[in-house]
Design an enzyme around this catalytic site. Structure first.
Site, PDB file in Angstrom:
ATOM      1  CG  ASN A  28      -2.065   0.953   1.098  1.00 15.75           C
ATOM      2  OD1 ASN A  28      -2.439   1.354  -0.010  1.00 15.75           O
ATOM      3  ND2 ASN A  28      -2.589   1.389   2.220  1.00 15.75           N
ATOM      4  CG  HIS A  33       5.894   3.109   1.776  1.00 17.21           C
ATOM      5  ND1 HIS A  33       4.555   3.420   1.703  1.00 17.21           N
ATOM      6  CD2 HIS A  33       6.053   2.404   2.914  1.00 17.21           C
ATOM      7  CE1 HIS A  33       3.938   2.922   2.754  1.00 17.21           C
ATOM      8  NE2 HIS A  33       4.813   2.309   3.508  1.00 17.21           N
ATOM      9  CD  GLN A  57       3.465  -5.214  11.706  1.00 20.09           C
ATOM     10  OE1 GLN A  57       4.447  -5.865  11.355  1.00 20.09           O
ATOM     11  NE2 GLN A  57       3.395  -3.896  11.486  1.00 20.09           N
TER      12      GLN A  57
HETATM   13  O1  PAF Z   1       6.420  -0.302   8.999  1.00 20.28           O
HETATM   14  C1  PAF Z   1       5.937  -1.315   8.469  1.00 20.28           C
HETATM   15  O2  PAF Z   1       5.396  -1.269   7.355  1.00 20.28           O
HETATM   16  C2  PAF Z   1       5.953  -2.649   9.224  1.00 20.28           C
HETATM   17  O3  PAF Z   1       5.776  -2.467  10.580  1.00 20.28           O
HETATM   18  C3  PAF Z   1       7.235  -3.471   8.935  1.00 20.28           C
HETATM   19  C4  PAF Z   1       8.483  -2.769   9.457  1.00 20.28           C
HETATM   20  C5  PAF Z   1       7.364  -3.731   7.455  1.00 20.28           C
HETATM   21  C6  PAF Z   1       7.138  -4.837   9.655  1.00 20.28           C
HETATM   22  O4  PAF Z   1       6.018  -5.554   9.235  1.00 20.28           O
END
Ligand code: PAF
Length: 280
Positions: A28, A33, A57
């Protein structure tokens, strides 16, 4: 750009690739990013990214299934950003059996974001350690937007003596100061014009601290009152030490102010680093 989902294929693709710079994501992807991908090129020879929505998570009230999956779009963006190798495992590739061995970060995992997302940093630290073991990068980049995540991963890397340099990527902001986030898409037009206030209150706190104010609870409280009187529901505004996110010790010049607040549907987070310069 090579795309691999199986661990052995990924490892084969990354053999003899020189210094590998790794940018893990959950997909996404937005401009924030992509700026991490662009920075990645400055730190090594080969840029490897990953896309994996990590079930570990997500809390029971956070909708893992509803997390936006935009794989085709993401691949186009990564390709355009010059990413060399993408690791996009399935759940079965990464967790072929229940993940019983996990990384348990220290008490800070229960504060700030952790207070509202129990178990979140355990899930993040576990998947990142596993991704590090698979990709074996020399450098890894995480956005400063998720400051607590960056701090937990930096300290995990140091304490477990992983041979990886952790780099914090600067937050990308809209013109009015709002930090870019996929959650901004859930704001109504009226909320979108209000949203920059979050960055505004953090700036005010930084300015006050740099001008000599040391009553942090007073500054934090004033920020919460300002936000909540404009329709926000604030979880926290906190001035902390950059290195460990504990309360500032007198004389520590490297501080950060962090905040999380809900505006309508989305819960937005932001932070600003500050360095107190002492004049002789
Ligand atoms: O920041 C994120 O997108 C996530 O927490 C990560 C570091 C890819 C771990 O799943």
């Amino acid at each position: 750009m090579q795309i691999h989902s199986a661990i052995p294929d990924l490892r084969a693709a990354l053999k003899n690739c020189g210094r590998i710079v790794f940018v893990p994501t959950m997909g996404n992807l937005h401009a924030g990013h992509i700026s991490l991908m662009t920075q990645a090129h400055e730190h090594g020879d080969t840029v490897a990214a990953s896309i994996f929505v990590n079930r570990l998570q997500f809390g029971p009230n956070e909708d893992f299934d509803k997390y936006p999956r935009t794989f085709k779009d993401d691949c186009e963006k990564l390709e355009a950003a010059g990413v060399d190798v993408l690791f996009a495992p399935t759940e079965n590739d990464l967790y072929p059996e229940a993940q019983h061995y996990q990384v348990d970060p220290p008490e800070i995992q229960n504060q700030l974001e952790g207070q509202f997302r129990p178990g979140h940093f355990r899930g993040v630290a576990t998947v990142v350690l596993k991704l590090f073991n698979i990709v074996q990068p020399q450098v890894a980049i995480f956005g400063k937007k998720d400051y607590q995540q960056l701090m937990v991963l930096r300290n995990m890397t140091r304490q477990l003596a992983l041979p990886i340099e952790i780099v914090g990527g600067e937050t990308v902001r809209a013109e009015d100061g709002l930090a870019l986030s996929s959650r901004n898409g859930y704001l109504t037009p009226a909320e979108r014009s209000e949203a920059a206030r979050l960055n505004g209150v953090l700036r005010k706190i930084c300015a006050a601290v740099l001008a000599g104010e040391r009553n942090f609870p007073k500054l934090e409280q004033a920020a919460i009152v300002e936000l909540d009187s404009h329709g926000w529901k604030t979880d926290y505004v906190a001035v902390r030490q950059q290195a460990d996110l504990q309360a500032p010790q007198p004389g520590n010049p490297e501080l950060v102010v962090l905040a999380a607040s809900r505006l309508g549907v989305p819960r937005l987070i932001d932070n600003l680093e500050m360095r107190i310069i002492r004049h002789a």
